[in-house]
Design a protein around this motif. Structure first.
Motif, PDB file in Angstrom:
ATOM      1  N   SER A  23       2.110  -1.100  -2.257  1.00  0.00           N
ATOM      2  CA  SER A  23       0.916  -0.457  -1.701  1.00  0.00           C
ATOM      3  C   SER A  23      -0.351  -1.214  -2.080  1.00  0.00           C
ATOM      4  CB  SER A  23       0.838   1.000  -2.198  1.00  0.00           C
ATOM      5  OG  SER A  23      -0.372   1.604  -1.828  1.00  0.00           O
ATOM      6  N   THR A  31      -0.994   1.983   7.165  1.00  0.00           N
ATOM      7  CA  THR A  31       0.066   2.997   7.138  1.00  0.00           C
ATOM      8  C   THR A  31       1.325   2.485   7.819  1.00  0.00           C
ATOM      9  OG1 THR A  31      -1.651   4.712   7.247  1.00  0.00           O
ATOM     10  CG2 THR A  31       0.617   5.404   7.632  1.00  0.00           C
ATOM     11  N   MET A  75       2.468   8.811   9.558  1.00  0.00           N
ATOM     12  CA  MET A  75       1.454   8.071  10.307  1.00  0.00           C
ATOM     13  C   MET A  75       0.208   8.916  10.478  1.00  0.00           C
ATOM     14  SD  MET A  75       2.147   4.914  11.039  1.00  0.00           S
ATOM     15  CE  MET A  75       0.723   4.751  12.107  1.00  0.00           C
ATOM     16  N   GLY A  89      -1.479   9.360   6.931  1.00  0.00           N
ATOM     17  CA  GLY A  89      -2.007   8.128   6.375  1.00  0.00           C
ATOM     18  C   GLY A  89      -3.192   7.580   7.134  1.00  0.00           C
ATOM     19  N   ARG A  90      -3.188   7.705   8.456  1.00  0.00           N
ATOM     20  CA  ARG A  90      -4.272   7.131   9.252  1.00  0.00           C
ATOM     21  C   ARG A  90      -5.560   7.938   9.162  1.00  0.00           C
ATOM     22  NH1 ARG A  90      -5.396   7.528  15.645  1.00  0.00           N
ATOM     23  NH2 ARG A  90      -5.448   9.697  14.938  1.00  0.00           N
TER      24      ARG A  90
END
Length: 520
Positions: free
Chosen positions: A152, A192, A318, A321-322
Motif C-alpha cells: 500500500s 484502489t 472500489m 476506496g475511491r
C-alpha cells in the motif's frame, strides 16, 4: 402478500396525486411552501414531512443541523402514511455509542438496507451477522499483514511520483483550470484498482478519459439517494418500467458484472500461470489475490472460490476506496484556502520534520510526526465527513439513552455531518476550523471517542484501513504542498451535493503554480 403490495401501491399513488394537486393549484402550492418553510418540519396529512425534505433537499445537511439542534439531537421524521418511510434521526453521541457499540448485536443494516443498496451484493457494505463477521475477519487478516501494508505504501508513493506529479506539472505549465475533485477521484480510482488487482488502469492522465466503472459507481450512488427519498412503490415501479435513476442503476449493474468478470478471469489466469497455491493466510500483495487464496475452511459462509463473492468484494472496495478519500482531500484543500494560517503551520511542520533520507522507514516515522497535519485532516473530516450519514435498524424493540423507544425494523439515521457541527458536542466554536482541538497538551494527537467522531465508523465496524488511509492522504498532501501553490478559482459556488458521499456539487475549480523550491 399480493394484497399488501396492492395496498402499498394504492397509498403511494394517492400520495403522488395529493402532492401533484398541491403543486398545480396555486393557493395550495402557496400554503404548502409557506407551511413547509416557516414551520419545518411540517407534518402534513397523508404526505407527512416528505414535502419539507423535497423542498430543502439541496441544503438537507445544513437543514439537519437546524432541526436536530432544536430537537435535543434526536428527531422523529414522519413519512407519507403507510409507505414505511418513517425515520428516527439522531446525532446524539450516547445514542450512537449504544447503537454502534454497547448494543451492537441488535442494530444491523437489515433487509431494507440490502434492498436499497442491492448493487453492492453481499459484500461487506451490506452484510450482517455471520457473513459480516467472516468478511471482517478475512479483511483484518489481509490488511494487517506487513506485506500488504508495504504494498500500500509503495503503491501510493509510486502513483504520486509517476501519476499525480507529472499531471500537476502539466496543469501548472499550461495554466489550466482543473477540477481538483475530479483529479482526486481519478487518483483514488487508480490507487484502489491497484490495491485490488495489482494493475494500474491509468484513468489519471492528461486526456482525463471517461471511466466506465467509475461512472457506474456515480450512477448507483444517485439511484440509492433517490430510493431514500422516494416511496418504495414508486422506485420499484420505475425499476420495473426501466426509467429514471433506476434505468441508470440497471445499466450500472450490467457494467459491474461485465468489468468484474473480466478482472476476476484475468486474475485467475495470472495465478494459474504462476502456479500459486490456494488456502493461504493473506500473505499476498493485492487484495483480489489474497481473497482468491483465502482458506475457506476457516470461515463459515465466505465463498472465495465463487465469482459472485469476488464480484461483490471488488465493487464494495472500489466504492469505499475511491470516494471517501477523494472527497476528504477535496474538502481539505478548500479548507486550507479558507484558513491560510493553518496552511502556514502545516508547511512549517513539514519542513521541520522533513527526513534527510528517503527510505520507507524514514517516511513512516516522518508521517507520524505530522501532528498538526493530522489534526487539520481530522478537523476537515469533522466538518465535512466523507460519509454524511449512516443507516441502522434494530432487530428487537429497544429504548435509546435519549429515552426514545424504537420498534423492531424501524429506520434509524445517524447524521454524521450534523454531529460535527453541534455546539452541544464540540462547544461554542463548533463551526470554526481549528486543528488545535485535535492536539493534546503534550503536543500529541488527541483521540476523540469514535461515537463522537464517526468518520471512520465506530465499535466493531470501525474502519480497518483507517491508518492506511490517513498515511495515504498525508503523503499526497505533503507532496502537493511542498511543490505547488493551489489557488481556488474565485466566484464558484461551494456546496455539498446530497448523496451517500459528501461530494462537492460543482467540483472544486483550481489553478496551480509550481514552487521554485520545496522549502518555504
Amino acid at each position: 402478500m399480493a394484497s399488501i403490495g396492492l395496498y402499498e401501491a394504492f397509498i403511494g399513488f394517492l400520495c403522488f396525486l395529493i402532492f401533484f394537486y398541491f403543486l398545480v393549484k396555486k393557493p395550495f402550492r402557496y400554503l404548502l411552501i409557506k407551511k413547509t418553510l416557516q414551520s419545518y418540519p411540517w407534518n402534513w396529512p397523508v404526505l407527512g414531512m416528505l414535502p419539507g425534505v423535497l423542498l430543502r433537499l439541496q441544503r438537507i445537511y445544513d437543514c439537519s443541523v437546524e432541526v436536530l439542534e432544536n430537537s435535543n439531537m434526536t428527531f422523529q421524521f414522519k413519512g407519507p402514511w403507510f409507505v414505511g418511510m418513517d425515520v428516527l434521526a439522531t446525532a446524539d453521541p450516547a445514542n450512537i455509542h449504544h447503537i454502534m457499540s454497547s448494543n451492537f448485536s441488535n442494530y444491523i443494516k437489515g433487509p431494507r438496507f440490502h434492498e436499497i443498496f442491492e448493487a453492492f451484493g453481499d459484500g461487506i457494505i451490506n452484510s450482517d451477522a455471520e457473513l459480516w463477521r467472516d468478511w471482517r475477519n478475512a479483511s483484518q487478516l489481509i490488511f494487517n499483514h506487513q506485506r500488504y501494508q508495504n504494498f500500500s505504501a509503495s503503491t501510493t508513493k509510486t502513483k504520486v511520483n509517476d501519476g499525480l506529479v507529472p499531471l500537476f506539472n502539466h496543469f501548472a505549465n499550461e495554466e489550466i483550470v482543473v477540477d481538483l475533485e475530479d483529479v482526486f477521484q481519478r487518483f483514488m480510482y487508480d490507487i484502489t484498482f491497484i490495491f485490488i488487482t495489482g494493475t494500474d488502469p491509468r484513468s489519471l492522465s492528461i486526456e482525463m478519459p471517461e471511466v466506465e466503472f467509475s461512472k457506474a459507481l456515480d450512477d448507483v450512488g444517485d439511484a440509492i439517494v433517490h430510493r431514500h427519498i422516494t416511496p418504495r412503490f414508486v422506485w420499484k415501479l420505475q425499476k420495473w418500467i426501466g426509467i429514471g435513476t433506476e434505468k441508470k442503476m440497471l445499466k450500472a449493474h450490467a457494467t459491474f458484472d461485465r468489468v468484474c468478470e473480466k478482472i476476476i478471469a484475468a486474475k485467475r489466469e495470472e495465478l494459474g500461470s504462476q502456479g500459486i497455491t490456494y488456502n493461504s493466510n493473506g500473505e499476498s500483495e493485492d487484495l483480489l489475490t489474497s481473497f482468491i487464496k483465502l482458506d475457506a475452511t476457516k470461515y463459515e459462509v465466505l465463498k472465495p472460490s465463487h465469482d459472485k463473492f469476488l464480484r461483490d468484494f471488488t465493487i464494495g472496495f472500489m466504492a469505499a476506496g475511491r470516494d471517501s478519500t477523494a472527497t476528504t482531500l477535496t474538502w481539505f484543500f478548500w479548507n486550507l484556502s479558507e484558513n491560510p494560517n493553518v496552511l502556514t503551520k502545516i508547511l512549517q511542520e513539514i519542513n521541520t520534520n522533513l527526513p534527510r533520507t528517503g527510505s520507507d522507514q524514514d517516511m513512516s516515522s516522518y508521517l507520524n510526526k505530522l501532528v498538526y497535519l493530522h489534526g487539520a485532516l481530522s478537523e476537515s473530516m469533522r466538518l465535512y465527513p466523507p460519509i454524511p450519514f449512516q443507516r441502522k435498524s434494530p432487530i428487537k424493540e429497544d429504548v435509546l439513552p435519549s429515552g426514545h423507544k424504537v420498534k423492531s425494523n424501524i429506520n434509524i439515521m445517524i447524521f454524521i455531518y450534523t454531529m460535527g457541527r453541534m455546539k452541544t458536542i464540540w462547544g461554542e466554536d463548533a463551526m470554526e476550523f481549528k486543528p488545535e482541538r485535535w492536539i493534546s497538551e503534550t503536543g500529541g494527537v488527541r483521540h476523540e471517542p469514535s461515537y463522537k467522531f464517526l468518520s471512520f465508523n465506530a465499535g466493531p465496524r470501525t474502519c480497518l484501513g483507517k491508518n492506511l488511509a490517513m498515511n495515504l492522504m498525508k503523503t499526497v498532501i505533503m507532496e502537493i504542498l511542498q511543490n505547488y501553490e493551489i489557488k481556488i478559482v474565485s466566484g464558484q459556488k461551494i456546496e455539498a451535493k446530497p448523496g451517500l458521499i459528501l461530494h462537492m456539487k460543482h467540483g472544486l475549480k483550481v489553478t496551480m503554480t509550481k514552487k521554485c523550491s520545496s522549502l518555504e
